[in-house]
Design an enzyme around this catalytic site. Sequence first.
Site, PDB file in Angstrom:
ATOM      1  CD  GLN A 170      -2.560  -1.242   2.673  1.00 56.28           C
ATOM      2  OE1 GLN A 170      -1.987  -1.557   3.710  1.00 56.28           O
ATOM      3  NE2 GLN A 170      -3.831  -0.924   2.657  1.00 56.28           N
ATOM      4  CG  ASP A 178       7.832   3.815   0.703  1.00 55.52           C
ATOM      5  OD1 ASP A 178       8.032   2.735   0.101  1.00 55.52           O
ATOM      6  OD2 ASP A 178       7.435   3.866   1.886  1.00 55.52           O
ATOM      7  CG  HIS A 196      -2.605   2.812  -2.413  1.00 48.68           C
ATOM      8  ND1 HIS A 196      -2.644   2.866  -1.047  1.00 48.68           N
ATOM      9  CD2 HIS A 196      -3.703   2.117  -2.784  1.00 48.68           C
ATOM     10  CE1 HIS A 196      -3.716   2.221  -0.597  1.00 48.68           C
ATOM     11  NE2 HIS A 196      -4.369   1.753  -1.638  1.00 48.68           N
ATOM     12  CB  CYS A 239      -0.253  16.450 -24.643  1.00 47.06           C
ATOM     13  SG  CYS A 239      -0.819  16.167 -22.944  1.00 47.06           S
ATOM     14  CB  SER A 271      -1.229  -2.791   6.819  1.00 45.74           C
ATOM     15  OG  SER A 271      -2.455  -2.185   6.416  1.00 45.74           O
ATOM     16  CG  LEU A 322       6.880  -4.526  10.999  1.00 41.58           C
ATOM     17  CD1 LEU A 322       5.949  -3.816  11.956  1.00 41.58           C
ATOM     18  CD2 LEU A 322       6.447  -4.293   9.565  1.00 41.58           C
TER      19      LEU A 322
HETATM   20 ZN   LIG Z   1       0.514  14.704 -21.801  1.00 39.50          ZN
END
Ligand SMILES: [Zn+2]
Length: 290
Positions: free
Chosen positions: A108, A111, A126, A188, A226, A269
Amino acid sequence: MRDHGWVELEERIGRLAEWVADRGVVVLSGAGLSTESGIPDYRGPSGAARRHAPMTYQTFTRDPIARRRYWARSHLGWRVIGAAQPNAGHRAVARLQELAVVDGIITQNVDGLHQAGGAHGVVELHGNLARITCLDCGATSPRRDLIDRLNAANPDFAARITAINPDGDVELDDAELDDFAVVDCTGCGGMLKPDVVYFGESVPPGRVSRSFELVGRARTLLVLGSSLTVMSGRRFVLRAARDGIRIAIVNQGVTRGEPYAGLLVDAPLGVVLPELVRRVEALTYAPHRS
Ligand SMILES: [Zn+2]
């Protein structure tokens, strides 16, 4: 934190090592795995609730002022997040993958520290803050290219960092941010966004199905750091529970996965995972004969 006591903690780590040495482990990791790398877990034990409301997709795309402030905070926050190093927990997970007891890693976290710690094939539910995407043409580019462009567009920008949170924004007065110049896609001219899933956005379906596939084949789902507060991660625990897959949780503090966990280790941990690796190595290495 629950007080397991040393004897009980020893027993739990020992049982966890047996489960893991049995192979077929899929890891699901959250913010608690990265706190020891200096990335705060805003839901965990050290974590005061974040002072700054998380950016939503709707606000980011529809509110130019909020977007400008976000980029200014994120630009500063990246100096900390981008410099974070993997910790003993990340390296332990990579080692378990190398030992072929871990078959898949779902995170999740945004990083990139699993990969920096040596892991591969990580499903980043994510996304990743180190990647930038164009909302118009879909092109992706490395964050460092954008950093150079933002520095060039904001030569005098100097604001103070007072706090930092896992999404990479920094707590600053809004007034300090309103002169920040945002840049657009070089291809763009479209709107750029960090390639992370915001609140109000869904996890891309390919990542979800890949994760369900991994969990469906697992013998053990190992949750690391988590609290399982958000459904984007908790649904995998619910699926594993439904399918009778063993669930082990290593997390410091309260977790919503507790009712489903066959084994719960409530301890740091950075202490548990290196010890787990030592025990799994001992269990999986065949003794030498001569
Ligand atoms: Zn673009």
